[in-house]
Design a protein around this motif. Structure first.
Motif, PDB file in Angstrom:
ATOM      1  N   HIS A 246      50.625 -26.105 -72.033  1.00 27.75           N
ATOM      2  CA  HIS A 246      49.178 -25.391 -71.937  1.00 27.75           C
ATOM      3  C   HIS A 246      48.506 -25.546 -73.312  1.00 27.75           C
ATOM      4  O   HIS A 246      49.228 -25.505 -74.237  1.00 27.75           O
ATOM      5  N   TYR A 247      47.079 -25.717 -73.538  1.00 24.85           N
ATOM      6  CA  TYR A 247      46.469 -25.531 -74.929  1.00 24.85           C
ATOM      7  C   TYR A 247      46.418 -24.059 -75.294  1.00 24.85           C
ATOM      8  O   TYR A 247      46.452 -23.201 -74.539  1.00 24.85           O
ATOM      9  N   VAL A 248      46.547 -23.888 -76.469  1.00 25.90           N
ATOM     10  CA  VAL A 248      46.193 -22.464 -77.195  1.00 25.90           C
ATOM     11  C   VAL A 248      44.594 -22.697 -77.694  1.00 25.90           C
ATOM     12  O   VAL A 248      44.020 -23.571 -78.080  1.00 25.90           O
ATOM     13  N   HIS A 249      44.037 -21.458 -77.210  1.00 23.13           N
ATOM     14  CA  HIS A 249      42.808 -21.474 -77.705  1.00 23.13           C
ATOM     15  C   HIS A 249      42.820 -20.076 -78.525  1.00 23.13           C
ATOM     16  O   HIS A 249      43.432 -19.198 -78.126  1.00 23.13           O
ATOM     17  N   PHE A 250      41.485 -19.973 -79.010  1.00 24.42           N
ATOM     18  CA  PHE A 250      41.309 -18.799 -80.288  1.00 24.42           C
ATOM     19  C   PHE A 250      40.140 -17.767 -79.747  1.00 24.42           C
ATOM     20  O   PHE A 250      39.778 -17.037 -80.576  1.00 24.42           O
ATOM     21  N   GLY A 251      39.628 -17.789 -78.556  1.00 20.34           N
ATOM     22  CA  GLY A 251      38.795 -16.959 -78.239  1.00 20.34           C
ATOM     23  C   GLY A 251      38.967 -15.878 -77.244  1.00 20.34           C
ATOM     24  O   GLY A 251      40.171 -15.524 -77.431  1.00 20.34           O
ATOM     25  N   LYS A 252      38.310 -15.286 -76.579  1.00 25.65           N
ATOM     26  CA  LYS A 252      38.585 -14.099 -75.485  1.00 25.65           C
ATOM     27  C   LYS A 252      39.557 -14.309 -74.755  1.00 25.65           C
ATOM     28  O   LYS A 252      39.464 -15.358 -74.102  1.00 25.65           O
ATOM     29  N   ASP A 282      35.747 -12.708 -69.134  1.00 27.58           N
ATOM     30  CA  ASP A 282      35.604 -11.623 -70.001  1.00 27.58           C
ATOM     31  C   ASP A 282      35.948 -10.338 -68.967  1.00 27.58           C
ATOM     32  O   ASP A 282      36.597  -9.825 -69.169  1.00 27.58           O
ATOM     33  N   ILE A 283      35.004 -10.476 -67.780  1.00 30.44           N
ATOM     34  CA  ILE A 283      35.160  -9.204 -66.770  1.00 30.44           C
ATOM     35  C   ILE A 283      36.653  -9.243 -66.110  1.00 30.44           C
ATOM     36  O   ILE A 283      37.337  -8.399 -66.500  1.00 30.44           O
TER      37      ILE A 283
END
Length: 329
Positions: A246-252, A282-283
């Motif tokens: 899986h890719y790593v992301h830097f967001g929420k 988010d939710i």
């Protein structure tokens, strides 16, 4: 049906937000014909307000928990501002002022990858919203450190020129060819066929790792249409390049991002709430972390997008409506 405004305390002098001065302006309604109720929204309290000519709904099971809110995470795009110019919603500045007056701690949590945190603060201040740099959590403040920890030195970036310049200033070699350590996907309004080819080749033929600035599915453009976000593009790259893992992301909802956000608050997650127009990242995401999920319909998703299994704790049409609830808890 019990109104959450019974015995409420109404503040006067809030004309900027258009709030009520007496409780008589509130009108209960068992079912509002203006509200597209469906099977996923059963059990919500619906209150219509004649002054706003709108409604909001509150999951009745969540009413007491909502009253325990002691801190807020506030999405940026679609909640405080809209469009590339970050034009504030009419009630945004007053809402922030209200939070300060009520001593409710908050952080602006954004997945915006086109502007630095300093750039966001500057634009918000220019547009009349007095936000401090320490009140914003952005993927750009997370990204460089994580990439360095992973040993990444060279990057192919699917994103804005501003992002590429930011990464170069932080010591990374940004290349336009496939021989790189990693591919980084961000918001890209000029995504081309050539860029897509380079990214897939870098991953499939040269073993590049895959990173993303955030996990967004779609982004709402100024013309009212939506285009694929970094999360959607990453899923396409994974399928095309047969990428393992899986890719790593830097967001929420990214590990480092969430860690940074929660370190800002010295209280239980159960006393925090997220206000956002994003039902998915988010939710639903922050609800799984134990936060209350306040869905606002001023952005890219509406109530018709609430699918089976989703259960926002509250639904509002604007920040003014959120304010009515917060000052009358």
């Amino acid at each position: 049906m019990i109104s959450i405004f019974s015995g409420c305390r109404i503040k006067s002098g809030m004309t900027g937000l258009g709030l009520f001065t007496t409780a008589s302006h509130l009108e209960k309604s068992p079912v509002s014909s203006d509200y597209p109720r469906n099977g996923h929204l059963e059990g919500f309290l619906v209150v219509s307000r004649t002054k706003f000519e709108g409604i909001f709904s509150l999951n009745m099971e969540s009413e007491l928990e909502m009253r325990r809110i002691k801190g807020l995470l506030i999405d940026l795009d679609g909640v405080l501002v809209k469009g590339k110019a970050m034009k504030p919603f009419p009630d945004a500045a007053d809402f922030v002022a209200l939070l300060r007056d009520e001593h409710i701690p908050f952080r602006i949590v954004t997945n915006n990858s086109t502007k630095t945190p300093e750039g966001i603060v500057r634009r918000l201040q220019e547009n009349g919203i007095p936000i401090l740099s320490q009140e914003i959590v952005s993927p750009l403040s997370i990204c460089p450190q994580v990439l360095q920890e992973r040993g990444v030195e060279t990057l192919f970036v699917m994103g804005s020129d501003g992002l590429k310049e930011y990464l170069a200033a932080n010591g990374f070699l940004v290349k336009t060819e496939a021989t790189v350590d990693a591919v980084l996907v961000a918001q890209d309004r000029t995504l081309s066929f050539q860029e897509t080819k380079i990214a897939i080749t870098a991953i499939k033929s040269h073993g590049a790792a895959l990173f993303a600035m955030n996990d967004n599915r779609v982004i709402l453009d100024d013309d009212g249409m939506v285009f694929p976000g970094a999360g959607a593009i990453c899923r396409m790259l994974i399928y095309a390049a047969d990428y393992e893992g899986h890719y790593v992301h830097f967001g929420k909802m990214g590990e480092r991002y969430n860690q940074t956000v929660f370190e800002e608050f010295h209280q239980d997650k159960a006393t925090l709430a997220i206000i956002s127009d994003d039902l998915y990242t988010d939710i639903t995401g922050f609800q799984e972390e134990g936060l209350m999920g306040i869905f606002i319909t001023s952005g890219k998703y509406g109530v018709d997008d609430i699918s089976t299994g989703m259960k926002p704790d509250a639904i509002f049409d604007s920040l003014s409506e959120v304010a009515v609830f917060l000052i009358n808890r």
